[in-house]
Design a protein around this motif. Structure first.
Motif, PDB file in Angstrom:
ATOM      1  N   VAL A  13       0.811  -1.218   0.000  1.00 36.96           N
ATOM      2  CA  VAL A  13       0.000   0.000   0.000  1.00 36.96           C
ATOM      3  C   VAL A  13       0.849   1.275   0.000  1.00 36.96           C
ATOM      4  CG1 VAL A  13      -1.910  -1.183   1.141  1.00 36.96           C
ATOM      5  CG2 VAL A  13      -0.224   0.029   2.524  1.00 36.96           C
ATOM      6  N   SER A  14       2.153   1.160   0.289  1.00 32.17           N
ATOM      7  CA  SER A  14       2.996   2.361   0.352  1.00 32.17           C
ATOM      8  C   SER A  14       3.062   3.075  -0.993  1.00 32.17           C
ATOM      9  CB  SER A  14       4.410   1.999   0.821  1.00 32.17           C
ATOM     10  OG  SER A  14       5.113   1.260  -0.160  1.00 32.17           O
ATOM     11  N   ARG A  30      -5.617  -2.462  -4.040  1.00 28.92           N
ATOM     12  CA  ARG A  30      -4.660  -2.969  -5.039  1.00 28.92           C
ATOM     13  C   ARG A  30      -3.327  -3.295  -4.379  1.00 28.92           C
ATOM     14  NH1 ARG A  30      -5.164   1.019 -10.251  1.00 28.92           N
ATOM     15  NH2 ARG A  30      -3.587  -0.429 -11.082  1.00 28.92           N
ATOM     16  N   GLY A  31      -2.919  -2.456  -3.434  1.00 28.03           N
ATOM     17  CA  GLY A  31      -1.702  -2.753  -2.692  1.00 28.03           C
ATOM     18  C   GLY A  31      -1.856  -3.972  -1.811  1.00 28.03           C
ATOM     19  N   GLU A  32      -3.028  -4.108  -1.181  1.00 25.83           N
ATOM     20  CA  GLU A  32      -3.294  -5.283  -0.357  1.00 25.83           C
ATOM     21  C   GLU A  32      -3.230  -6.561  -1.183  1.00 25.83           C
ATOM     22  OE1 GLU A  32      -6.262  -4.477   3.168  1.00 25.83           O
ATOM     23  OE2 GLU A  32      -7.095  -3.645   1.316  1.00 25.83           O
ATOM     24  N   TYR A  33      -3.743  -6.493  -2.398  1.00 26.83           N
ATOM     25  CA  TYR A  33      -3.701  -7.639  -3.298  1.00 26.83           C
ATOM     26  C   TYR A  33      -2.263  -8.121  -3.486  1.00 26.83           C
ATOM     27  CZ  TYR A  33      -3.985 -10.237  -7.732  1.00 26.83           C
ATOM     28  OH  TYR A  33      -3.870 -11.192  -8.704  1.00 26.83           O
ATOM     29  N   GLY A  34      -1.347  -7.175  -3.640  1.00 25.77           N
ATOM     30  CA  GLY A  34       0.045  -7.552  -3.822  1.00 25.77           C
ATOM     31  C   GLY A  34       0.602  -8.316  -2.642  1.00 25.77           C
ATOM     32  N   ALA A  35       0.176  -7.939  -1.422  1.00 25.92           N
ATOM     33  CA  ALA A  35       0.698  -8.588  -0.218  1.00 25.92           C
ATOM     34  C   ALA A  35       0.045  -9.927   0.062  1.00 25.92           C
ATOM     35  CB  ALA A  35       0.510  -7.658   0.978  1.00 25.92           C
ATOM     36  N   PRO A  40       2.252 -14.421  -2.204  1.00 24.54           N
ATOM     37  CA  PRO A  40       2.262 -15.882  -2.049  1.00 24.54           C
ATOM     38  C   PRO A  40       2.400 -16.622  -3.377  1.00 24.54           C
ATOM     39  CG  PRO A  40       0.578 -14.917  -0.655  1.00 24.54           C
ATOM     40  CD  PRO A  40       1.087 -13.811  -1.531  1.00 24.54           C
ATOM     41  N   ARG A  41       1.790 -16.120  -4.426  1.00 23.64           N
ATOM     42  CA  ARG A  41       1.947 -16.756  -5.736  1.00 23.64           C
ATOM     43  C   ARG A  41       3.396 -16.704  -6.202  1.00 23.64           C
ATOM     44  NH1 ARG A  41      -3.406 -14.349  -8.900  1.00 23.64           N
ATOM     45  NH2 ARG A  41      -4.918 -15.747  -7.919  1.00 23.64           N
ATOM     46  N   LEU A  42       4.040 -15.558  -5.996  1.00 28.70           N
ATOM     47  CA  LEU A  42       5.437 -15.422  -6.397  1.00 28.70           C
ATOM     48  C   LEU A  42       6.332 -16.367  -5.602  1.00 28.70           C
ATOM     49  CD1 LEU A  42       5.932 -11.580  -6.843  1.00 28.70           C
ATOM     50  CD2 LEU A  42       6.166 -13.334  -8.595  1.00 28.70           C
ATOM     51  N   LEU A  43       6.134 -16.413  -4.299  1.00 29.23           N
ATOM     52  CA  LEU A  43       6.972 -17.283  -3.474  1.00 29.23           C
ATOM     53  C   LEU A  43       6.775 -18.743  -3.859  1.00 29.23           C
ATOM     54  CD1 LEU A  43       6.666 -15.580   0.032  1.00 29.23           C
ATOM     55  CD2 LEU A  43       8.541 -15.414  -1.609  1.00 29.23           C
ATOM     56  N   LYS A  44       5.560 -19.118  -4.177  1.00 29.20           N
ATOM     57  CA  LYS A  44       5.299 -20.492  -4.626  1.00 29.20           C
ATOM     58  C   LYS A  44       6.002 -20.766  -5.947  1.00 29.20           C
ATOM     59  CE  LYS A  44       1.540 -23.670  -5.844  1.00 29.20           C
ATOM     60  NZ  LYS A  44       0.055 -23.820  -5.976  1.00 29.20           N
ATOM     61  N   LEU A  45       5.935 -19.805  -6.870  1.00 25.94           N
ATOM     62  CA  LEU A  45       6.594 -19.977  -8.164  1.00 25.94           C
ATOM     63  C   LEU A  45       8.100 -20.115  -7.990  1.00 25.94           C
ATOM     64  CD1 LEU A  45       6.539 -19.825 -11.340  1.00 25.94           C
ATOM     65  CD2 LEU A  45       6.935 -17.370 -11.064  1.00 25.94           C
ATOM     66  N   HIS A 233       6.564  -6.338  -9.685  1.00 25.70           N
ATOM     67  CA  HIS A 233       5.885  -5.967  -8.449  1.00 25.70           C
ATOM     68  C   HIS A 233       4.807  -7.002  -8.138  1.00 25.70           C
ATOM     69  CE1 HIS A 233       7.490  -2.334 -10.314  1.00 25.70           C
ATOM     70  NE2 HIS A 233       7.479  -1.742  -9.136  1.00 25.70           N
ATOM     71  N   PRO A 234       4.733  -7.505  -6.911  1.00 23.53           N
ATOM     72  CA  PRO A 234       3.715  -8.507  -6.595  1.00 23.53           C
ATOM     73  C   PRO A 234       2.297  -8.089  -6.963  1.00 23.53           C
ATOM     74  CG  PRO A 234       5.321  -8.416  -4.828  1.00 23.53           C
ATOM     75  CD  PRO A 234       5.665  -7.297  -5.785  1.00 23.53           C
ATOM     76  N   GLN A 235       1.952  -6.811  -6.799  1.00 21.39           N
ATOM     77  CA  GLN A 235       0.582  -6.398  -7.098  1.00 21.39           C
ATOM     78  C   GLN A 235       0.313  -6.265  -8.593  1.00 21.39           C
ATOM     79  OE1 GLN A 235      -0.195  -1.969  -6.045  1.00 21.39           O
ATOM     80  NE2 GLN A 235       1.582  -2.530  -4.788  1.00 21.39           N
ATOM     81  N   ILE A 236       1.378  -6.371  -9.408  1.00 19.60           N
ATOM     82  CA  ILE A 236       1.221  -6.284 -10.861  1.00 19.60           C
ATOM     83  C   ILE A 236       1.437  -7.647 -11.510  1.00 19.60           C
ATOM     84  CG2 ILE A 236       2.076  -5.218 -12.972  1.00 19.60           C
ATOM     85  CD1 ILE A 236       2.874  -2.787 -11.269  1.00 19.60           C
ATOM     86  N   ILE A 237       2.600  -8.241 -11.250  1.00 15.98           N
ATOM     87  CA  ILE A 237       2.919  -9.531 -11.862  1.00 15.98           C
ATOM     88  C   ILE A 237       2.097 -10.657 -11.239  1.00 15.98           C
ATOM     89  CG2 ILE A 237       4.788 -10.289 -10.330  1.00 15.98           C
ATOM     90  CD1 ILE A 237       4.906 -10.339 -14.200  1.00 15.98           C
ATOM     91  N   GLY A 238       1.454 -10.380 -10.108  1.00 17.06           N
ATOM     92  CA  GLY A 238       0.733 -11.417  -9.383  1.00 17.06           C
ATOM     93  C   GLY A 238      -0.532 -11.929 -10.033  1.00 17.06           C
TER      94      GLY A 238
END
Length: 282
Positions: A13-14, A30-35, A40-45, A233-238
């Motif tokens: 959210v920053s 949208r920022g919350e979505y990234g977190a 989590p999707r990125l870390l799993k990948l 960015h997690p909230q974009i690439i996620g």
């Protein structure tokens, strides 16, 4: 040997609070979505592909999402500095910029423990003040990743450049390693939609995947010892299709042969040794 540095700006959210100066419900979500979804999707990948990465984390994100920030560390990834609350260093006087750097490190240590020792910094503005390089070196940082003086080769950052109507006069070479970035290798311009001001970057993930693959192929085939740095960015690439595209890109890079995935600190450490040897004539 080609080195790949996958880097992720975990802004959460920053980004909306500082860069876009909005705190209404939908942008913040949208920022919350990234977190809560994208990360989590990125870390799993990354776990599934057995590669390590670097996450640039504003201290605001670490304080707001401590469990998620610790999950990055616990998965073996590097955490580096990305501002106090995703602020630009431009326009700050030296004392204020120093205060925010110190506060950022202190807040990250509250989440990650007192043994957290950052090695790198990425400016949220992808731009530095006249004081940034000295301030980073004073705090023992090894590298910055905010400038664009090369595409696939790290270099020693300069400070004190002078530019006016008469000429450009390069400044003094510093001991800070620059790990260059590029807008072409950032997910923000391709995928971000903003309505104030209007910015529509809703591109087909397959198209962007081809662009990034072509950039990597050039680095791998033409730049001896090149470092390919990707910024997302997690909230974009996620988003699901984008995560799949990133996974396919990782598979393509692995299949090229003679490729390794390093954290940015690992790659910067090697670059420092190489560049130091070159500069000393060895």
């Amino acid at each position: 040997m080609t080195t790949v540095c996958l880097t992720f700006d975990f802004d959460a959210v920053s980004l909306w609070l500082s860069s876009f100066r909005t705190t209404s419900v939908t942008p913040v979500s949208r920022g919350e979505y990234g977190a809560t979804v994208g990360l989590p999707r990125l870390l799993k990948l990354l776990d599934g592909k057995a590669v390590k990465a670097t996450f640039f984390v504003p201290s605001h994100t670490a304080i707001s999402y401590p469990a998620e920030t610790r999950a990055i560390r616990d998965a073996g990834h590097e955490i580096a500095l990305h501002g106090y609350v995703h602020e630009t260093p431009l326009g700050l006087d030296r004392d204020e910029e120093a205060r925010l750097l110190d506060a950022s490190i202190a807040r990250l240590r509250k989440v990650l423990g007192n043994d957290f020792t950052p090695q790198g910094y990425r400016s949220p503005a992808w731009d530095l003040s006249v004081n940034t390089i000295d301030l980073l070196l004073e705090r023992g940082l090894m590298y910055d990743s905010s400038m664009m003086g090369d595409d696939f080769r790290p270099y020693f950052a300069r400070k004190g450049d002078q530019l006016d109507d008469e000429s450009f006069r390069p400044g003094e070479t510093s001991a800070l390693i620059e790990m260059p970035v590029a807008w072409e290798l950032d997910d923000f311009p391709y995928f971000t939609f903003l309505n104030k001001p209007l910015y529509s970057g809703l591109r087909d993930p397959a198209e962007v995947g081809r662009i990034w693959q072509s950039e990597f192929d050039y680095c791998h085939e033409e730049v001896e010892g090149g470092v390919f740095t990707l910024t997302t960015h997690p909230q974009i690439i996620g988003r699901g299709p984008r995560i799949r595209m990133l996974g396919a890109l990782i598979d393509h890079m692995k299949s090229a042969g003679d490729v390794r995935f390093l954290t940015m600190a690992e790659a910067a450490g090697e670059a420092r040794s190489t560049l130091t040897a070159i500069s000393s004539g060895h």
